[in-house]
Design an enzyme around this catalytic site. Structure first.
Site, PDB file in Angstrom:
ATOM      1  N   LYS A   1      57.872   1.984  27.611  1.00 40.45           N
ATOM      2  CA  LYS A   1      57.124   1.337  27.066  1.00 40.45           C
ATOM      3  C   LYS A   1      56.735   0.260  27.751  1.00 40.45           C
ATOM      4  O   LYS A   1      57.445  -0.336  28.482  1.00 40.45           O
ATOM      5  CB  LYS A   1      57.334   0.967  25.699  1.00 40.45           C
ATOM      6  CG  LYS A   1      57.697   2.530  24.889  1.00 40.45           C
ATOM      7  CD  LYS A   1      57.895   2.258  23.485  1.00 40.45           C
ATOM      8  CE  LYS A   1      58.320   3.570  22.805  1.00 40.45           C
ATOM      9  NZ  LYS A   1      58.075   4.489  23.392  1.00 40.45           N
TER      10      LYS A   1
ATOM     11  N   HIS B   1      53.057   9.011  21.948  1.00 43.60           N
ATOM     12  CA  HIS B   1      54.281   7.911  21.836  1.00 43.60           C
ATOM     13  C   HIS B   1      53.739   6.679  21.892  1.00 43.60           C
ATOM     14  O   HIS B   1      52.515   6.288  22.392  1.00 43.60           O
ATOM     15  CB  HIS B   1      55.044   8.188  23.269  1.00 43.60           C
ATOM     16  CG  HIS B   1      55.812   9.556  23.217  1.00 43.60           C
ATOM     17  ND1 HIS B   1      56.903   9.735  22.265  1.00 43.60           N
ATOM     18  CD2 HIS B   1      55.963  10.494  23.778  1.00 43.60           C
ATOM     19  CE1 HIS B   1      57.539  10.799  22.228  1.00 43.60           C
ATOM     20  NE2 HIS B   1      56.751  11.621  23.379  1.00 43.60           N
TER      21      HIS B   1
ATOM     22  N   TYR C   1      51.090   2.084  18.973  1.00 45.99           N
ATOM     23  CA  TYR C   1      50.685   3.504  19.502  1.00 45.99           C
ATOM     24  C   TYR C   1      49.209   3.651  19.741  1.00 45.99           C
ATOM     25  O   TYR C   1      48.466   3.080  19.192  1.00 45.99           O
ATOM     26  CB  TYR C   1      50.904   4.565  18.325  1.00 45.99           C
ATOM     27  CG  TYR C   1      52.436   4.701  18.147  1.00 45.99           C
ATOM     28  CD1 TYR C   1      52.962   3.647  17.379  1.00 45.99           C
ATOM     29  CD2 TYR C   1      52.979   5.765  18.414  1.00 45.99           C
ATOM     30  CE1 TYR C   1      54.124   3.921  16.980  1.00 45.99           C
ATOM     31  CE2 TYR C   1      54.206   5.882  18.037  1.00 45.99           C
ATOM     32  CZ  TYR C   1      54.969   5.144  17.286  1.00 45.99           C
ATOM     33  OH  TYR C   1      56.297   5.251  17.053  1.00 45.99           O
TER      34      TYR C   1
END
EC number: 4.6.1.16
Lengths: 166, 305
Positions: B271, B240, B232
């Site tokens: 991600k 997120h 993070y």
């Protein structure tokens, strides 16, 4: 051409064909270099392929000020041909990144940088230029070839690069 | 990074229990989260409801990497409770043992005295009340029975327990002063001591962990995304995760299929898939085998073409 180089040649050829014929890349070229473990490809995609999230924020801000969209000029990109069955170590990836410049050779000489973004205001153009050369990190497209000659592309960045907000 | 404030001298007590690293002090937990970017995992559940496993509390369980990082930064120490317990209890000399047993007996005697006093007081109070109660209605003659009035009369049933129960313990307690309390904890005998000299065995992903932590990233276990860590950019309460991180040895051969699948998964959850590891030292100093080469990381995303 030594025989152990032949499969790699073929691999590069598959990726080259795919780039040119499926993805409409232009000015593609196979790039050989002594300190590279294999040949790379570079070329010009039809659209801009990668925008760093920070740059994207700047663009959105600038577009808001200008009240019209900013034209995104495609950039030359590196491509590393790989077969899906291969295994690569961190050491090998690091070697590739150490051997290349962030910007592929044809984009390095200013002559090829056509001023197609001439309608953009001077300051914004400067900002965009910043992202093109000094702020651009090393990145390449992993072109993974499967046995059915499907090629899928993944970005690989050198260092910590935050994900794009799609 | 953030750890340069006035609380720099704070020493976090990390208890090593059955090979796990636990922090029990809520102030320590807040401190490592705020100043060292370590949020770790809450593992404590409620004794009354052990199946409750969503909102967990203290203790916090640290990764071995996190424990090592804190010890290396001199921000914490490892307390090995089991070893402390055995060694410190064995180390007591006979005089100290005798003194301890004596103190237990004294404690017991003092407690007994307090109880006796209380009982005597309440007995006196009840006797008084009962006398008053029996005198007023005048249903019975002058003789006050030991228990009959309490049962016979409805209003005094609750505030007057039978006197039969009260009297015997007073008599017994007087002769039992030789008994001692049996404490359920040895904590009063043990002085907590840092045993940070104890080596912490960290997984091979420690260099990557330290690299990310040093850059201000918060790290939580990455299993839910199929990696070693979820990374993070700040406190997970606010952000997120940016990366799913996997650590590899420098020369470990990584199947392309793993990279492709993890890259796909990462992109699907917005991600980036991060793989990294430590390079061996470029020119090793003679005599030292320590690998402290630079950590290289690569981030992978689907290219969208």
């Amino acid at each position: 051409m030594s025989s152990d180089q032949q499969p790699l040649e073929a691999l590069a050829q598959i990726v080259l064909n795919n780039l040119e014929n499926q993805h409409d890349w232009t000015e593609t070229k196979v790039h050989s270099q002594a300190n590279l473990p294999r040949q790379l490809i570079y070329g010009l995609p039809p659209n801009r392929l990668y925008v760093h999230p920070d740059e994207q924020i700047e663009i959105i801000k600038a577009e808001k000020d200008l009240e019209k969209p900013i034209l995104q000029v495609p950039e030359f990109e590196w491509v590393l041909p790989l077969h899906l069955a291969e295994k690569w170590s961190l050491a090998e990836f690091a070697a590739v990144f150490d051997a290349i410049d962030a910007v592929p050779p044809p984009a390095q000489d200013p002559a090829s940088e056509s001023g197609s973004a001439a309608d953009v205001a001077g300051e914004q153009q400067q900002q965009q230029k910043l992202w093109k050369v000094p702020k651009r990190g090393k990145r390449l497209l992993l072109a993974t070839v499967q046995n059915d000659s499907t090629v899928t592309y993944y970005w690989m960045h050198d260092g910590l690069v935050k994900p794009r907000q799609n | 990074m953030m750890a340069s404030s006035g609380t720099a001298e704070r020493q976090v007590r990390i208890s090593r229990i059955a090979g796990r690293y636990l922090v029990f002090d809520i102030d320590d937990v807040a401190y490592i989260r705020r100043h060292h970017g370590i949020c770790a995992v809450f593992t404590g559940t409620m004794p009354q409801n052990p199946t409750q496993n969503v909102f967990l509390g203290l203790p916090v369980e640290l990764y071995a990497e996190e424990a090592k990082l804190l010890v290396d930064k001199k921000a914490g120490y490892i307390a090995d409770d089991l070893a402390d317990h055995l060694s410190q209890l064995k180390a007591l000399d006979p005089a100290a043992r005798a003194a301890y047993f004596q103190s237990l007996k004294t404690q017991r005697r003092n407690a007994q005295l307090v109880i006796d006093e209380d009982k005597a007081k309440s007995l006196a109070r009840h006797m008084e009340r009962r006398k008053a109660a029996t005198v007023q209605p005048d249903t019975r003659p002058s003789e006050v029975a030991a228990e009959a009035p309490a049962i016979a009369e409805g209003d005094s049933l609750f505030d007057a327990p039978p006197t039969k129960r009260v009297s015997p313990p007073v008599a017994v307690a007087k002769d039992q002063t030789s008994l001692a309390l049996t404490p359920t904890t040895s904590s009063t005998l043990i002085v907590p001591q840092p045993t940070s000299s104890a080596a912490i065995e960290v997984p091979s992903s420690y260099p990557l962990y330290a690299y990310l932590n040093q850059r201000g990233y918060f790290i939580t276990p990455g299993l839910r995304f199929g990696g070693d860590y979820s990374v993070y950019p700040g406190d997970p309460f606010r952000y997120h995760a940016h990366y799913l991180a996997n650590s590899y040895e420098w020369d470990t051969e990584i199947p392309m299929l793993d990279i492709v699948t993890s890259g796909r998964l990462g992109t699907a959850v917005k991600k980036s898939y991060l793989l990294g590891g430590q390079a061996p030292e470029q020119d090793p100093v003679v005599g030292s085998e320590k690998t402290s080469g630079e950590v290289r990381v690569f981030c992978i995303e689907w290219a969208g073409m």
